[in-house]
Design a protein around this motif. Structure first.
Motif, PDB file in Angstrom:
ATOM      1  N   GLU A   1       2.174  -7.609  -2.122  1.00 43.20           N
ATOM      2  CA  GLU A   1       0.985  -6.910  -2.622  1.00 43.20           C
ATOM      3  C   GLU A   1       0.811  -5.546  -1.954  1.00 43.20           C
ATOM      4  O   GLU A   1       0.392  -4.577  -2.595  1.00 43.20           O
ATOM      5  CB  GLU A   1      -0.250  -7.777  -2.381  1.00 43.20           C
ATOM      6  CG  GLU A   1      -1.532  -7.174  -2.936  1.00 43.20           C
ATOM      7  CD  GLU A   1      -2.732  -8.072  -2.717  1.00 43.20           C
ATOM      8  OE1 GLU A   1      -3.861  -7.644  -3.013  1.00 43.20           O
ATOM      9  OE2 GLU A   1      -2.530  -9.215  -2.249  1.00 43.20           O
TER      10      GLU A   1
ATOM     11  N   LYS B   1       0.564  -1.858  -3.912  1.00 42.08           N
ATOM     12  CA  LYS B   1      -0.510  -0.881  -3.742  1.00 42.08           C
ATOM     13  C   LYS B   1       0.058   0.500  -3.416  1.00 42.08           C
ATOM     14  O   LYS B   1      -0.403   1.519  -3.951  1.00 42.08           O
ATOM     15  CB  LYS B   1      -1.448  -1.346  -2.638  1.00 42.08           C
ATOM     16  CG  LYS B   1      -2.624  -0.424  -2.400  1.00 42.08           C
ATOM     17  CD  LYS B   1      -3.527  -0.966  -1.302  1.00 42.08           C
ATOM     18  CE  LYS B   1      -4.695  -0.011  -1.058  1.00 42.08           C
ATOM     19  NZ  LYS B   1      -5.586  -0.513   0.025  1.00 42.08           N
TER      20      LYS B   1
ATOM     21  N   ASN C   1       1.597   1.979  -6.514  1.00 41.01           N
ATOM     22  CA  ASN C   1       0.555   2.399  -7.456  1.00 41.01           C
ATOM     23  C   ASN C   1      -0.016   3.757  -7.052  1.00 41.01           C
ATOM     24  O   ASN C   1      -0.233   4.635  -7.893  1.00 41.01           O
ATOM     25  CB  ASN C   1      -0.547   1.339  -7.507  1.00 41.01           C
ATOM     26  CG  ASN C   1      -1.464   1.522  -8.698  1.00 41.01           C
ATOM     27  OD1 ASN C   1      -1.028   1.953  -9.763  1.00 41.01           O
ATOM     28  ND2 ASN C   1      -2.727   1.210  -8.521  1.00 41.01           N
TER      29      ASN C   1
ATOM     30  N   ALA D   1      -0.044  -4.653 -10.975  1.00 42.88           N
ATOM     31  CA  ALA D   1      -0.829  -3.435 -10.736  1.00 42.88           C
ATOM     32  C   ALA D   1      -0.130  -2.192 -11.254  1.00 42.88           C
ATOM     33  O   ALA D   1      -0.774  -1.161 -11.490  1.00 42.88           O
ATOM     34  CB  ALA D   1      -1.109  -3.284  -9.240  1.00 42.88           C
TER      35      ALA D   1
ATOM     36  N   GLU E   1      -2.888  -2.500 -18.316  1.00 42.41           N
ATOM     37  CA  GLU E   1      -3.852  -3.589 -18.270  1.00 42.41           C
ATOM     38  C   GLU E   1      -3.707  -4.467 -19.518  1.00 42.41           C
ATOM     39  O   GLU E   1      -3.377  -3.994 -20.607  1.00 42.41           O
ATOM     40  CB  GLU E   1      -5.276  -3.029 -18.195  1.00 42.41           C
ATOM     41  CG  GLU E   1      -5.568  -2.263 -16.911  1.00 42.41           C
ATOM     42  CD  GLU E   1      -6.996  -1.781 -16.858  1.00 42.41           C
ATOM     43  OE1 GLU E   1      -7.751  -2.086 -17.809  1.00 42.41           O
ATOM     44  OE2 GLU E   1      -7.358  -1.105 -15.878  1.00 42.41           O
TER      45      GLU E   1
END
Length: 731
Positions: free
Chosen positions: A399, A403, A406, A430, A434
């Motif tokens: 994760e 991040k 991103n 991410a 969406e």
């Protein structure tokens, strides 16, 4: 209700007005006069007097009191704090044009509030019969309220127009072309028929900081209409002085030179230059600089500290007005292109995607490529390095790395995500659009490319019929990507499988970054893609898009216009403003058609287009400071040109011009009046100035002084008559 400009004179007059009362009440006079015969032989004696408790000759006392009181009141200078009513006749209507400075120097603290206050003062002095127009000016002029719109609006609804104008007032980044705005507005007011009545005035009210960088030379050659008056209102910031930075061209390799200029009214002389990296964080120690008022000095920035991020800009610290304190710096291109990879670190594992990626990139001899692994052997992830512009994800990632990737894409980086499995998709969620659904596809035998969009940037190199055949690539496994393709921000489908399912997607981030999504991997377990002749050109194309060849940089100022086609050397170009969305040649052409025949505003926040006289030449306005990048895809591959745009040097010269500068430019003092509405004046002094102006207009003191002198003359006459009557009675 009357007020007094000098109330201490009224107090003194009140005290002096009591003197006649005291003299009339307490003076001692003979009680009775009796005529006698010859008294030369008698001894002289004083006449008997009495203390009088009643006023003798009270009209005379009243005249004296009134004379003293009126003269004292005249020196106290009374005035009435009301708006003098104006005759509601068409012949007395005024035509007023309010011209507001919206240039870059007006970004200093306190100036916007001062301009809004001046707007409110002008509106408060208006009458229903007057006509008002409001316009902004910097490099050009933009109308906020036209005279026709003001006349067509009922007096009760004009407050909404003023509210709209005050809300719309925001300074831009352009230079100040004051003379052009003044002359254009004055000519417009003078030419309007019926704009003012026979007894009305035509006025231009200019609200500006009137700084040294204002361009006034055109007033010497221009002609100001005699029928139009100019009311210059100078506003000042809360803190005086200003310092600015600019980039200096230097042919010496590796040296970055920065010029610091300090205005003549600056109280500060000590500042510091601080470098910052691509994330905006300060890097390295600040460089102290000392620049006296009205001077400028050039400083060489220190080399980057090893182990710290490369500086991409410099900021001047210590200046109270930061509008011209940030500067982007040229970035030296490394001879080695660095690419980040998140996946297997074993370059010799023939079953991994890293194996084939390494072999493709190792064959690039013209531009050496180095692969940086973001995942260590122990599974610990490192953030994307600041000098990396392309990152490739081929495995499940933690994760924390998702991040970092991103943020990398949001800052303009390019990502390639090859979805190896449906389980991997959850870790890169991410990075994907969406509400995108991902599941393993059921493949019978094998799948092939069924439809390819060669107009996209990634696959455009295969548009030639000799290279457009992808039928030899077979896919044993792939993932089904489901999303709403009708949404405006949905990914662009670059290729589809023969089943109609998306095979390759292109997602553009709002901040210019791009994410390419592959529904299948290129390793042998998924496909024959890595073994085909189409795979190496695609990877090299991706590297070129993320790391275009730099063709140098140019220094520009805000307000200049550029032709991206000429700078890029191709019809297919992309212009990326600082912190904004990229503008492509096709988007620009569509916008150009939509505004054809119209005069665009140079105060717009978006790049404005201009239609010149034929032959037509379309240009784009550089309307904000920062790094503008022009990229183009020519036959030699993608190229880019960096434009380092700074605030015009004239806007950093913020020391105010002398009030008589307009007369020095040839304007008559009877036409141009100057009012310095400096914000540094305290409220009590400002109220005193307003009271003095009102009193000077009303001038009640003249009538009071005449009345006081008249009562003095009347008192002299009455006193003479009383004295004469007493003399006659005595005889």
């Amino acid at each position: 209700m009357f007020e007094l400009l000098a109330p201490y004179f009224a107090v003194a007059g009140g005290l002096l007005a009591g003197v006649p009362i005291v003299l009339h009440m307490f003076r001692r006079t003979p009680a009775l006069k009796m005529p006698f015969s010859v008294v030369r032989f008698l001894s002289p004696t004083l006449p008997k007097t009495t203390k009088r408790s009643t006023v003798e000759h009270w009209p005379l006392m009243l005249l004296r009191i009134l004379a003293v009181a009126l003269i004292a009141l005249a020196f106290a200078r009374p005035f009435q704090r009301i708006t003098i009513a104006k005759a509601a006749e068409a012949g007395s209507a005024d035509r007023i044009a309010l011209l507001l400075d919206a240039s870059a120097s007006m970004r200093r603290d306190g100036l916007r509030d001062a301009v809004i206050a001046e707007i409110q003062k002008v509106v408060a002095d208006l009458h229903d019969e007057d006509t008002l127009s409001v316009a902004l000016f910097s490099q050009s002029t933009k109308t906020l309220i036209s005279a026709a719109e003001w006349r067509q609006t009922e007096p009760s609804g004009r407050s909404a127009l003023i509210e709209r104008a005050t809300t719309s007032y925001e300074p831009d980044w352009l230079s100040t072309n004051t003379a052009t705005a003044m002359l254009e507005t004055a000519d417009e007011v003078a030419r309007e028929e019926g704009a003012a009545g026979p007894d009305g005035e035509r006025r231009v009210i200019l609200v500006t900081d009137f700084q040294q960088g204002s361009k006034l030379d055109e007033l010497r050659s221009g002609t100001w209409p005699d029928s139009v008056k100019l009311d210059l209102r100078i506003v000042s910031p809360t803190t005086g002085g200003n310092a600015g930075v600019s980039l200096v061209e230097d042919d010496r390799s590796g040296l970055i030179r920065v010029r610091v200029s300090n205005s003549g009214d600056a109280a500060m002389t000590k500042y510091s230059l601080q470098s910052f990296d691509v994330t905006g964080k300060y890097t390295g120690a600040p460089l102290p600089v000392d620049v006296g008022g009205g001077q400028r000095r050039t400083f060489t920035m220190p080399d980057a500290v090893e182990g710290q991020p490369r500086p991409v800009g410099v900021e001047l610290l210590g200046d109270p007005h930061p509008f011209d304190n940030v500067l982007d710096l040229p970035i030296d291109e490394s001879s080695i292109v660095r690419i980040a990879h998140a996946g297997s670190i074993n370059a010799n594992d023939a079953d991994s995607m890293r194996y084939y990626l390494q072999r493709v990139l190792d064959g690039n001899e013209t531009d050496p490529v180095e692969i940086i692994d973001l995942l260590g052997s122990d599974g610990v992830a490192i953030p994307v390095p600041s000098d990396v512009r392309l990152a490739i994800v081929t495995e499940t990632i933690p994760e924390s790395l998702a991040k970092s990737l991103n943020e990398f894409a949001d800052m303009g980086g390019m990502l390639l995500v090859a979805i190896k499995s449906a389980e991997m998709a959850s870790s890169v969620k991410a990075l994907l659009p969406e509400n995108m659904g991902i599941e393993e596809a059921i493949v019978k035998d094998y799948a092939m490319f069924g439809q390819i969009d060669f107009s996209g940037t990634l696959l455009s190199v295969f548009a030639d019929a000799r290279f457009a055949d992808f039928s030899g690539i077979r896919f044993w496994h792939y993932r089904t990507l489901t999303f709403d393709e009708k949404q405006p921000n949905s990914p662009r489908v670059l290729a589809r499988f023969d089943t109609g399912a998306p095979a390759m997607l292109e997602l553009t981030r709002p901040t210019v970054g791009k994410v390419f999504i592959l529904a299948a991997g290129w390793h042998p377990n998924d496909s024959q893609w890595a073994l085909s002749t189409r795979f190496p050109p695609m990877i090299h194309r991706l590297v070129q898009l993320a790391n275009p060849r730099q063709s140098g940089h140019q220094l520009r100022e805000v307000g200049e216009r550029i032709d991206p086609k000429q700078l890029a050397g191709t019809d297919q170009w992309t212009l990326t403003p600082p912190g904004g969305a990229a503008l492509t040649a096709s988007e620009f052409a569509a916008r150009e058609v939509s505004v054809a025949g119209d005069q665009p505003s140079t105060l717009a926040t978006d790049p404005a287009t201009v239609k010149e006289s034929k032959p037509a030449t379309s240009t784009i306005l550089l309307n904000e400071p920062g790094r503008w990048v022009v990229t183009g895809d020519s036959g030699d591959g993608p190229k880019s040109l960096s434009l380092f745009v700074t605030v015009a040097a004239s806007e950093s010269r913020t020391e105010p011009l002398p009030a008589g500068q307009l007369q020095a430019m040839g304007m008559s003092s009877s036409v141009a009046s100057v009012k310095d509405t400096t914000s540094s004046v305290d409220p009590a002094s400002a109220a005193q100035l307003d009271a003095g102006e009102l009193e000077s207009q009303q001038k009640f003191w003249r009538w009071l002084l005449l009345a006081g002198l008249a009562f003095l003359a009347l008192e002299a006459i009455v006193s003479f008559m009383l004295e004469r009557r007493q003399h006659i009675e005595a005889v």
